[in-house]
Write a protein that holds these residues in place. Structure first.
Motif, PDB file in Angstrom:
ATOM      1  N   CYS A  84       0.853  -1.178   0.000  1.00 16.17           N
ATOM      2  CA  CYS A  84       0.000   0.000   0.000  1.00 16.17           C
ATOM      3  C   CYS A  84       0.900   1.242   0.000  1.00 16.17           C
ATOM      4  CB  CYS A  84      -0.879  -0.011   1.249  1.00 16.17           C
ATOM      5  SG  CYS A  84      -1.941   1.446   1.432  1.00 16.17           S
ATOM      6  N   ASN A  85       0.487   2.260  -0.716  1.00 19.85           N
ATOM      7  CA  ASN A  85       1.246   3.496  -0.796  1.00 19.85           C
ATOM      8  C   ASN A  85       0.294   4.677  -0.691  1.00 19.85           C
ATOM      9  OD1 ASN A  85       2.046   5.807  -2.903  1.00 19.85           O
ATOM     10  ND2 ASN A  85       3.903   5.025  -1.942  1.00 19.85           N
ATOM     11  N   VAL A  86       0.693   5.693   0.058  1.00 19.14           N
ATOM     12  CA  VAL A  86      -0.070   6.936   0.086  1.00 19.14           C
ATOM     13  C   VAL A  86       0.880   8.101  -0.136  1.00 19.14           C
ATOM     14  CG1 VAL A  86      -1.868   6.045   1.615  1.00 19.14           C
ATOM     15  CG2 VAL A  86       0.088   7.258   2.593  1.00 19.14           C
ATOM     16  N   VAL A  87       0.364   9.137  -0.770  1.00 21.57           N
ATOM     17  CA  VAL A  87       1.114  10.363  -0.997  1.00 21.57           C
ATOM     18  C   VAL A  87       0.453  11.465  -0.188  1.00 21.57           C
ATOM     19  CG1 VAL A  87       1.864  12.054  -2.685  1.00 21.57           C
ATOM     20  CG2 VAL A  87       1.841   9.629  -3.283  1.00 21.57           C
ATOM     21  N   ILE A  88       1.243  12.060   0.690  1.00 21.22           N
ATOM     22  CA  ILE A  88       0.760  13.152   1.536  1.00 21.22           C
ATOM     23  C   ILE A  88       1.704  14.324   1.355  1.00 21.22           C
ATOM     24  CG2 ILE A  88       0.275  13.898   3.898  1.00 21.22           C
ATOM     25  CD1 ILE A  88      -0.233  10.961   4.583  1.00 21.22           C
ATOM     26  N   GLN A  89       1.181  15.401   0.827  1.00 20.62           N
ATOM     27  CA  GLN A  89       1.976  16.616   0.592  1.00 20.62           C
ATOM     28  C   GLN A  89       3.272  16.284  -0.121  1.00 20.62           C
ATOM     29  OE1 GLN A  89       2.200  18.207   4.606  1.00 20.62           O
ATOM     30  NE2 GLN A  89       0.362  19.437   4.281  1.00 20.62           N
ATOM     31  N   SER A  90       3.167  15.527  -1.180  1.00 19.48           N
ATOM     32  CA  SER A  90       4.267  15.151  -2.067  1.00 19.48           C
ATOM     33  C   SER A  90       5.218  14.123  -1.475  1.00 19.48           C
ATOM     34  CB  SER A  90       5.067  16.388  -2.508  1.00 19.48           C
ATOM     35  OG  SER A  90       4.236  17.311  -3.170  1.00 19.48           O
ATOM     36  N   PHE A  91       4.956  13.649  -0.279  1.00 25.67           N
ATOM     37  CA  PHE A  91       5.789  12.612   0.320  1.00 25.67           C
ATOM     38  C   PHE A  91       5.098  11.262   0.177  1.00 25.67           C
ATOM     39  CE2 PHE A  91       9.291  14.881   2.168  1.00 25.67           C
ATOM     40  CZ  PHE A  91       8.811  16.164   2.329  1.00 25.67           C
ATOM     41  N   SER A  92       5.879  10.267  -0.195  1.00 26.00           N
ATOM     42  CA  SER A  92       5.359   8.929  -0.428  1.00 26.00           C
ATOM     43  C   SER A  92       5.635   8.053   0.787  1.00 26.00           C
ATOM     44  CB  SER A  92       6.034   8.344  -1.669  1.00 26.00           C
ATOM     45  OG  SER A  92       5.466   7.107  -2.010  1.00 26.00           O
ATOM     46  N   HIS A  93       4.628   7.295   1.201  1.00 29.00           N
ATOM     47  CA  HIS A  93       4.757   6.421   2.357  1.00 29.00           C
ATOM     48  C   HIS A  93       4.335   5.008   1.968  1.00 29.00           C
ATOM     49  CE1 HIS A  93       5.114   9.984   4.984  1.00 29.00           C
ATOM     50  NE2 HIS A  93       4.245  10.522   4.141  1.00 29.00           N
ATOM     51  N   TRP A  94       5.033   4.014   2.501  1.00 27.97           N
ATOM     52  CA  TRP A  94       4.809   2.626   2.129  1.00 27.97           C
ATOM     53  C   TRP A  94       4.458   1.767   3.329  1.00 27.97           C
ATOM     54  CZ3 TRP A  94       4.875   1.207  -2.953  1.00 27.97           C
ATOM     55  CH2 TRP A  94       5.471   2.101  -3.853  1.00 27.97           C
ATOM     56  N   GLY A  95       3.609   0.788   3.082  1.00 30.66           N
ATOM     57  CA  GLY A  95       3.348  -0.223   4.079  1.00 30.66           C
ATOM     58  C   GLY A  95       4.412  -1.300   4.026  1.00 30.66           C
ATOM     59  N   GLN A  96       4.272  -2.304   4.886  1.00 26.16           N
ATOM     60  CA  GLN A  96       5.286  -3.350   4.978  1.00 26.16           C
ATOM     61  C   GLN A  96       5.086  -4.442   3.940  1.00 26.16           C
ATOM     62  OE1 GLN A  96       2.598  -3.223   6.800  1.00 26.16           O
ATOM     63  NE2 GLN A  96       1.818  -5.315   6.876  1.00 26.16           N
ATOM     64  N   GLY A  97       3.924  -4.461   3.324  1.00 24.77           N
ATOM     65  CA  GLY A  97       3.641  -5.444   2.288  1.00 24.77           C
ATOM     66  C   GLY A  97       2.898  -6.650   2.808  1.00 24.77           C
ATOM     67  N   THR A  98       2.129  -7.259   1.921  1.00 26.85           N
ATOM     68  CA  THR A  98       1.412  -8.485   2.253  1.00 26.85           C
ATOM     69  C   THR A  98       1.528  -9.448   1.075  1.00 26.85           C
ATOM     70  OG1 THR A  98      -0.715  -9.402   3.016  1.00 26.85           O
ATOM     71  CG2 THR A  98      -0.831  -7.609   1.420  1.00 26.85           C
ATOM     72  N   GLN A  99       1.817 -10.691   1.377  1.00 23.88           N
ATOM     73  CA  GLN A  99       2.063 -11.684   0.330  1.00 23.88           C
ATOM     74  C   GLN A  99       0.750 -12.202  -0.251  1.00 23.88           C
ATOM     75  OE1 GLN A  99       5.137 -13.015  -0.935  1.00 23.88           O
ATOM     76  NE2 GLN A  99       3.751 -13.945  -2.444  1.00 23.88           N
ATOM     77  N   VAL A 100       0.690 -12.232  -1.563  1.00 24.89           N
ATOM     78  CA  VAL A 100      -0.421 -12.862  -2.279  1.00 24.89           C
ATOM     79  C   VAL A 100       0.167 -13.962  -3.147  1.00 24.89           C
ATOM     80  CG1 VAL A 100      -2.193 -12.559  -4.045  1.00 24.89           C
ATOM     81  CG2 VAL A 100      -1.878 -10.812  -2.274  1.00 24.89           C
ATOM     82  N   THR A 101      -0.305 -15.165  -2.949  1.00 24.53           N
ATOM     83  CA  THR A 101       0.160 -16.307  -3.729  1.00 24.53           C
ATOM     84  C   THR A 101      -1.028 -16.961  -4.408  1.00 24.53           C
ATOM     85  OG1 THR A 101       1.977 -16.707  -2.170  1.00 24.53           O
ATOM     86  CG2 THR A 101       1.401 -18.503  -3.668  1.00 24.53           C
ATOM     87  N   VAL A 102      -0.938 -17.069  -5.723  1.00 25.83           N
ATOM     88  CA  VAL A 102      -2.006 -17.688  -6.509  1.00 25.83           C
ATOM     89  C   VAL A 102      -1.454 -18.987  -7.069  1.00 25.83           C
ATOM     90  CG1 VAL A 102      -3.670 -17.408  -8.367  1.00 25.83           C
ATOM     91  CG2 VAL A 102      -2.849 -15.396  -7.101  1.00 25.83           C
ATOM     92  N   SER A 103      -1.955 -20.085  -6.550  1.00 24.21           N
ATOM     93  CA  SER A 103      -1.422 -21.387  -6.934  1.00 24.21           C
ATOM     94  C   SER A 103      -2.441 -22.467  -6.651  1.00 24.21           C
ATOM     95  CB  SER A 103      -0.127 -21.675  -6.161  1.00 24.21           C
ATOM     96  OG  SER A 103       0.343 -22.977  -6.439  1.00 24.21           O
ATOM     97  N   SER A 104      -2.407 -23.501  -7.479  1.00 25.20           N
ATOM     98  CA  SER A 104      -3.278 -24.643  -7.247  1.00 25.20           C
ATOM     99  C   SER A 104      -2.562 -25.715  -6.444  1.00 25.20           C
ATOM    100  CB  SER A 104      -3.767 -25.215  -8.581  1.00 25.20           C
ATOM    101  OG  SER A 104      -2.670 -25.537  -9.410  1.00 25.20           O
TER     102      SER A 104
END
Length: 115
Positions: A95-115
């Protein structure tokens, strides 16, 4: 300081669905754009979808028609609804948000698509 917490990742079979959520806290005054990015192994981080404060959206061609981005400005939250998932959607989603031209990031979450 801005903190972003993602949730909702996991393992899903091809054709399945997942909903990712992002909650922003801290100095979240006037979030401009909110977006989702992803990074697959051995690949660069790429944009998936972006939504502006006014509700305009952008989607990468690879996810158009399958993913839907949304946000709740009052609650400083966002979501990414992912349908018809494919193995090539496997990645860490950020996830990313831009606040007053500054970019902020989350830590991430894994998505795995597999059978």
């Amino acid at each position: 300081q801005v903190q972003l917490v993602e949730s909702g990742g996991g393992l899903v079979q091809p054709g399945g669905s997942l909903r990712l959520s992002c909650a922003a806290s801290g100095s979240t005054f006037s979030i401009n754009a909110m977006g989702w990015y992803r990074q697959a192994p051995r690949k660069q981080r790429e944009v998936v979808a972006i939504i502006t404060s006014g509700g305009s959206t952008y989607y990468a061609d690879s996810v158009k028609g399958r993913f839907t981005i949304s946000r709740d400005n009052a609650k400083n939250t966002g979501a990414l609804e992912m349908n018809s998932l494919k193995p090539e959607d496997t990645a860490v989603y950020y996830c990313n948000v831009v606040i007053q031209s500054f970019s902020h990031w989350g830590q991430g979450t894994q998505v795995t698509v597999s059978s």
